[in-house]
Design an enzyme around this catalytic site. Structure first.
Site, mmCIF file in Angstrom:
data_model
loop_
_atom_site.group_PDB
_atom_site.id
_atom_site.type_symbol
_atom_site.label_atom_id
_atom_site.label_comp_id
_atom_site.label_asym_id
_atom_site.label_seq_id
_atom_site.Cartn_x
_atom_site.Cartn_y
_atom_site.Cartn_z
ATOM 1 N N ARG A 96 8.590 4.850 1.749
ATOM 2 C CA ARG A 96 9.344 5.341 2.915
ATOM 3 C C ARG A 96 9.883 6.758 2.717
ATOM 4 O O ARG A 96 10.310 7.381 3.697
ATOM 5 C CB ARG A 96 10.489 4.392 3.249
ATOM 6 C CG ARG A 96 10.001 3.049 3.774
ATOM 7 C CD ARG A 96 11.117 2.192 4.332
ATOM 8 N NE ARG A 96 10.608 1.067 5.085
ATOM 9 C CZ ARG A 96 10.504 -0.194 4.615
ATOM 10 N NH1 ARG A 96 10.876 -0.469 3.389
ATOM 11 N NH2 ARG A 96 10.028 -1.153 5.374
ATOM 12 N N GLY A 132 0.799 -1.223 0.000
ATOM 13 C CA GLY A 132 0.000 0.000 0.000
ATOM 14 C C GLY A 132 0.829 1.270 0.000
ATOM 15 O O GLY A 132 2.020 1.261 -0.261
ATOM 16 N N HIS A 191 4.351 2.004 -7.938
ATOM 17 C CA HIS A 191 3.289 0.987 -7.899
ATOM 18 C C HIS A 191 2.409 1.097 -9.148
ATOM 19 O O HIS A 191 2.028 0.086 -9.734
ATOM 20 C CB HIS A 191 2.374 1.199 -6.675
ATOM 21 C CG HIS A 191 3.042 0.981 -5.352
ATOM 22 N ND1 HIS A 191 3.324 2.015 -4.490
ATOM 23 C CD2 HIS A 191 3.456 -0.143 -4.739
ATOM 24 C CE1 HIS A 191 3.887 1.521 -3.398
ATOM 25 N NE2 HIS A 191 3.991 0.220 -3.521
#
Ligand code: PAF
Length: 282
Positions: free
Chosen positions: A187, A31, A37
């Site tokens: 991150r 996620g 992504h």
């Protein structure tokens, strides 16, 4: 797009899809989606009739002092993004469903997980291999798409799929970068302004490596030396490793030939970032 939250329903969906002759592309994720992504999802969309995305922050791939609890989560935002990209299913199981209390089986891929991130994250890859195997079994994809930014993860999954004669095609996609070159990562959102600036030295060092390789430098030591000089000018960057490895075995090389990966990991404050460069030496 359907949101499926139980393993039972996900299995029913994928069995039915397979019976109807549909091909399934699968993008496993934790996620907090970014453009990296999305590029995996678009590739999946392009390849198969159906696109299934999983969203599961897998507890077993985090070490005891890592960021499992604080890992960024925003289900509603992710749901919208998956829908916009044209996913058919967002599969978001509960940890208690994935790992019921009597769960006892782990998958350990041996050699390719020992070096690089495996040194400082000893349980990470067995957690990844275990959850990915479970997800493959539940989703039964024809193709599964992974990012090359997590290069050792990609090699580990490829090895597992070969070793266990699994029927899924594993596809690697190039790293997507911010405009200034920083590799996209969920991150990155932890980084303070000064850390974000200093993080760019990771990319700069890889660019330096690329330049040297393109000029014909074949001694790993010389390239690593120049890369380390770049980090030395950045006090906020604490290097975990910088290594040049064979792109398949992930063993260190001294003399560069064939396909290699220049891989690094570094801490910026508490945030651990990784990046790499894949190079085909002629
Ligand atoms: O790359 C990730 O986000 C995770 O390691 C994965 C493949 C979804 C397994 O939890």
């Amino acid at each position: 797009m359907e949101v499926i939250k139980t393993i039972k329903e996900m299995k029913e969906f994928s069995s039915q899809a397979r019976r109807a002759g549909k091909t399934i592309a699968f993008v496993p994720t934790m996620g907090f989606f970014h453009d990296g992504h999305l590029s995996l999802m678009r590739e999946g969309r392009r390849r198969c009739d159906l696109l299934i995305i999983s969203l599961f922050v897998n507890p077993t791939q985090f070490g005891p002092n890592e960021d499992f609890k604080n890992y960024p989560r925003d289900f509603e935002r992710d749901r919208k993004m998956a829908e916009e990209v044209g996913a058919d299913v967002l599969f978001a199981p509960e940890a208690s469903d994935m790992y019921p209390s009597n769960h006892q089986t782990i998958v350990r891929v041996e050699k390719v997980t020992q070096n690089l991130c495996g040194r400082s994250r000893p349980v990470h890859f067995q957690g990844v291999a275990t959850v990915v195997l479970m997800l493959f079994e539940i989703v039964t994809p024809h193709a599964a798409i992974f990012g090359e930014k997590d290069y050792q993860q990609l090699v580990t999954i490829q090895q597992m799929v070969r070793d266990l004669h699994m029927r899924v095609e594993v596809v690697g996609m190039p790293t997507v970068r911010e405009e200034d070159g920083l590799a996209m990562s969920s991150r990155n959102r932890y980084l303070l302004l000064e850390e974000r600036k200093a993080a760019l030295s990771l990319y700069r060092s890889l660019q330096k490596a690329k330049e040297l390789l393109q000029k014909g430098e074949r001694k790993a030591e010389r390239i690593l030396h120049e890369m380390k000089e770049i980090f030395q000018s950045e006090p906020l960057v604490k290097i975990d490793y910088v290594q040049i490895c064979d792109a398949y075995s992930l063993q260190d090389v001294n003399q560069i030939e064939g396909d290699v990966v220049v891989a690094l990991a570094a801490y910026l404050g508490k945030t651990r970032l990784i990046d790499n460069l894949i190079f085909h030496a002629l």
